[in-house]
Enzyme design. Structure first.
Site, PDB file in Angstrom:
ATOM      1  N   LYS A  76      -5.170  11.198  -6.809  1.00  0.00           N
ATOM      2  CA  LYS A  76      -5.707   9.862  -7.054  1.00  0.00           C
ATOM      3  C   LYS A  76      -4.854   8.962  -6.204  1.00  0.00           C
ATOM      4  O   LYS A  76      -3.649   9.131  -6.149  1.00  0.00           O
ATOM      5  CB  LYS A  76      -5.548   9.476  -8.520  1.00  0.00           C
ATOM      6  CG  LYS A  76      -6.278  10.397  -9.444  1.00  0.00           C
ATOM      7  CD  LYS A  76      -5.812  10.230 -10.859  1.00  0.00           C
ATOM      8  CE  LYS A  76      -4.460  10.799 -10.996  1.00  0.00           C
ATOM      9  NZ  LYS A  76      -3.883  11.202 -12.167  1.00  0.00           N
ATOM     10  N   MET A  98       4.472   2.288 -10.637  1.00  0.00           N
ATOM     11  CA  MET A  98       3.155   1.726 -10.287  1.00  0.00           C
ATOM     12  C   MET A  98       3.131   0.203 -10.440  1.00  0.00           C
ATOM     13  O   MET A  98       2.159  -0.357 -10.956  1.00  0.00           O
ATOM     14  CB  MET A  98       2.063   2.356 -11.179  1.00  0.00           C
ATOM     15  CG  MET A  98       1.924   3.848 -10.967  1.00  0.00           C
ATOM     16  SD  MET A  98       0.764   4.640 -12.100  1.00  0.00           S
ATOM     17  CE  MET A  98       1.802   5.002 -13.493  1.00  0.00           C
ATOM     18  N   ASP A 141      -1.508  16.823  -6.311  1.00  0.00           N
ATOM     19  CA  ASP A 141      -1.913  15.423  -6.239  1.00  0.00           C
ATOM     20  C   ASP A 141      -1.279  14.723  -5.038  1.00  0.00           C
ATOM     21  O   ASP A 141      -0.496  15.300  -4.288  1.00  0.00           O
ATOM     22  CB  ASP A 141      -1.710  14.696  -7.575  1.00  0.00           C
ATOM     23  CG  ASP A 141      -0.289  14.255  -7.831  1.00  0.00           C
ATOM     24  OD1 ASP A 141       0.529  14.315  -6.904  1.00  0.00           O
ATOM     25  OD2 ASP A 141      -0.008  13.842  -8.973  1.00  0.00           O
TER      26      ASP A 141
HETATM   27  N1  SAH Z   1       4.881  11.674 -12.646  1.00  0.00           N
HETATM   28  C1  SAH Z   1       5.517  10.826 -11.664  1.00  0.00           C
HETATM   29  C2  SAH Z   1       4.984   9.416 -11.736  1.00  0.00           C
HETATM   30  C3  SAH Z   1       3.532   9.293 -11.345  1.00  0.00           C
HETATM   31  S1  SAH Z   1       2.947   7.653 -11.384  1.00  0.00           S
HETATM   32  C4  SAH Z   1       7.030  10.876 -11.839  1.00  0.00           C
HETATM   33  O1  SAH Z   1       7.508  11.393 -12.843  1.00  0.00           O
HETATM   34  O2  SAH Z   1       7.754  10.397 -10.950  1.00  0.00           O
HETATM   35  C5  SAH Z   1       3.133   7.190  -9.689  1.00  0.00           C
HETATM   36  C6  SAH Z   1       4.316   6.299  -9.522  1.00  0.00           C
HETATM   37  O3  SAH Z   1       5.511   7.056  -9.484  1.00  0.00           O
HETATM   38  C7  SAH Z   1       4.338   5.509  -8.243  1.00  0.00           C
HETATM   39  O4  SAH Z   1       3.528   4.357  -8.326  1.00  0.00           O
HETATM   40  C8  SAH Z   1       5.802   5.149  -8.140  1.00  0.00           C
HETATM   41  O5  SAH Z   1       6.116   4.105  -9.018  1.00  0.00           O
HETATM   42  C9  SAH Z   1       6.450   6.416  -8.668  1.00  0.00           C
HETATM   43  N2  SAH Z   1       6.840   7.344  -7.583  1.00  0.00           N
HETATM   44  C10 SAH Z   1       6.452   8.608  -7.431  1.00  0.00           C
HETATM   45  N3  SAH Z   1       7.045   9.162  -6.356  1.00  0.00           N
HETATM   46  C11 SAH Z   1       7.849   8.216  -5.829  1.00  0.00           C
HETATM   47  C12 SAH Z   1       8.747   8.168  -4.725  1.00  0.00           C
HETATM   48  N4  SAH Z   1       8.944   9.220  -3.920  1.00  0.00           N
HETATM   49  N5  SAH Z   1       9.398   7.014  -4.489  1.00  0.00           N
HETATM   50  C13 SAH Z   1       9.236   5.952  -5.277  1.00  0.00           C
HETATM   51  N6  SAH Z   1       8.399   5.929  -6.324  1.00  0.00           N
HETATM   52  C14 SAH Z   1       7.719   7.058  -6.610  1.00  0.00           C
END
Ligand code: SAH
Length: 287
Positions: free
Chosen positions: A75, A191, A53
Site C-alpha cells: 500500500k 505516518m 509490502d
Molecule cells: N510496521 C512498521 C510501520 C508501518 S506504518 C514498523 O513497525 O516500522 C508506515 C510508517 O512507518 C511510515 O509512514 C513511517 O512513519 C514508518 N517507517 C517505516 N519504515 C521507515 C523508515 N525506514 N524510515 C522512517 N520511517 C519509517
C-alpha cells in the site's frame, strides 16, 4: 560480497522449519538488511512465496531463496487500503495451495502494520501461522539517527502514535491529544508527514512548548537516510522546506537533544559528538 546468506546459516541451535501450507508473518525492519532477525533470514531461505509490502527493501528481498516467487502487495502513500481483504485472501489461497508463504512487512508486523488483521484472517480460515517480530521504525529507525526512544534523564514513557487513521485523516476520533500531550514526554509518530501541520497545531494547542525539540527521520537505516532537527513550532514549515519524503518517523521531546551526542552515523562521517548533549555539566549537575 555477502558474508552471510540464508543457505550459509549453520547455527548451533535450531531455527524453525517452514512447513508447506503455513503462513509466516514477519517484520523486515526499517530497511537496512542487517536489521533482519535470524528468524526472518531463516524464513527467506525457505519460503516458496514472499508476499511483501512497499516498505520492504530490495536488499532484503535479495535474500529470498532462488526460485521463490516475490509478490508485491503493498500500500503506498498511506492511502486507505481497499485491498487489505484481498491480501488476506491471497495469503489464505496460497497456503491452501500448499505453499510456504512468507508475508513480509516493513518494521514490525504488529506495529501499525495490520499484522493483527492478517493473522486473524488466517485464524478464521484455519491456516497455521507464526509471527516473526521485527525492528520497528519508531525504535530502530530513531537509533539510526542517534536518538534513543527512552533515556533516564528525559523520559520514563514513550508513546507511539499514528498520524492518520483508516480514512487517511488525522486521527481525532480515537485520540485524546490533550491527554497525550500532557501524559507522555516523548511522542513517536508514524505516518505523520502528510499531516504534520495539523498534528503540531494540536500538540501546541494542548500545551506542548513551541521550542520543544523535534526530529524527522526519513528513510531510516537506508543509505539515503535524512534527519531534520527542528522544534515543534517550526516543524511544519521546516519540513516543507527540507523536502523530506516519506517514509519518515517524527519524534518529539527532550530526548531529541541526545542526537548531538549519539549521532553515530554522523560521527562516521566526521561529526564531532558532544559528550554532554543535555547540558548537565553547564547546569552544575553531576554527569
Ligand atoms: N510496521 C512498521 C510501520 C508501518 S506504518 C514498523 O513497525 O516500522 C508506515 C510508517 O512507518 C511510515 O509512514 C513511517 O512513519 C514508518 N517507517 C517505516 N519504515 C521507515 C523508515 N525506514 N524510515 C522512517 N520511517 C519509517
Amino acid at each position: 560480497m555477502a558474508n552471510l546468506t540464508p543457505a550459509m546459516i549453520d547455527l548451533p541451535f535450531p531455527l524453525p522449519r517452514f512447513d508447506p501450507g503455513w503462513v509466516w508473518l514477519a517484520g523486515a525492519g526499517p530497511g537496512d538488511p542487517g536489521l533482519l532477525t535470524l528468524n526472518a533470514v531463516n524464513a527467506l531461505g525457505q519460503a516458496d512465496v514472499v508476499v511483501y509490502d512497499a516498505l520492504v527493501s530490495r536488499d532484503v528481498l535479495s535474500l529470498a531463496r532462488p526460485g521463490a516467487a516475490l509478490e508485491f502487495a503493498g500500500k503506498r502513500g498511506g492511502r486507505p487500503s481497499p485491498k487489505q481483504r484481498d491480501i488476506s485472501l491471497r495469503l489464505v489461497a496460497l497456503a491452501r495451495a500448499g505453499e510456504r508463504v512468507l508475508r513480509l512487512k516493513g518494521g514490525d508486523p504488529f506495529v501499525f502494520g495490520r499484522g493483527g488483521e492478517e493473522a486473524l484472517a488466517l485464524v478464521e480460515a484455519g491456516i497455521p501461522f507464526r509471527i516473526l517480530p521485527g525492528v520497528t521504525a519508531g525504535i530502530g529507525g530513531l537509533a539510526y539517527a542517534g536518538i534513543p526512544a527512552t533515556h533516564r534523564d528525559t523520559n520514563h514513557t514513550v508513546t507511539f502514535i499514528t498520524g492518520h487513521n483508516a480514512s487517511g485523516l488525522v486521527p481525532d476520533d480515537g485520540l485524546d491529544w490533550q491527554a497525550i500531550a500532557r501524559g507522555s514526554p516523548v511522542l513517536v509518530l508514524y505516518m505523520a508527514i502528510k499531516h504534520l501541520a495539523p498534528i503540531t497545531d494540536r500538540l501546541l494547542a494542548a500545551g506542548r512548548r513551541a521550542e520543544e525539540p523535534l526530529a524527522v527521520v526519513s528513510r531510516a537505516s537506508l543509505p539515503d537516510q535524512r534527519v531534520l532537527e527542528t522544534t515543534l513550532g517550526s516543524a511544519a514549515v521546516d519540513l516543507a522546506e527540507a523536502g523530506i519524503e516519506p517514509p519518515a518517523v517524527v519524534v518529539l521531546g527532550e530526548v531529541v537533544r541526545l542526537r548531538a551526542g549519539l549521532d553515530w552515523l554522523g560521527a562516521l562521517a566526521g561529526r564531532v559528538l558532544d559528550a554532554d548533549p543535555l547540558g548537565r555539566t553547564a547546569r552544575g549537575e553531576a554527569v
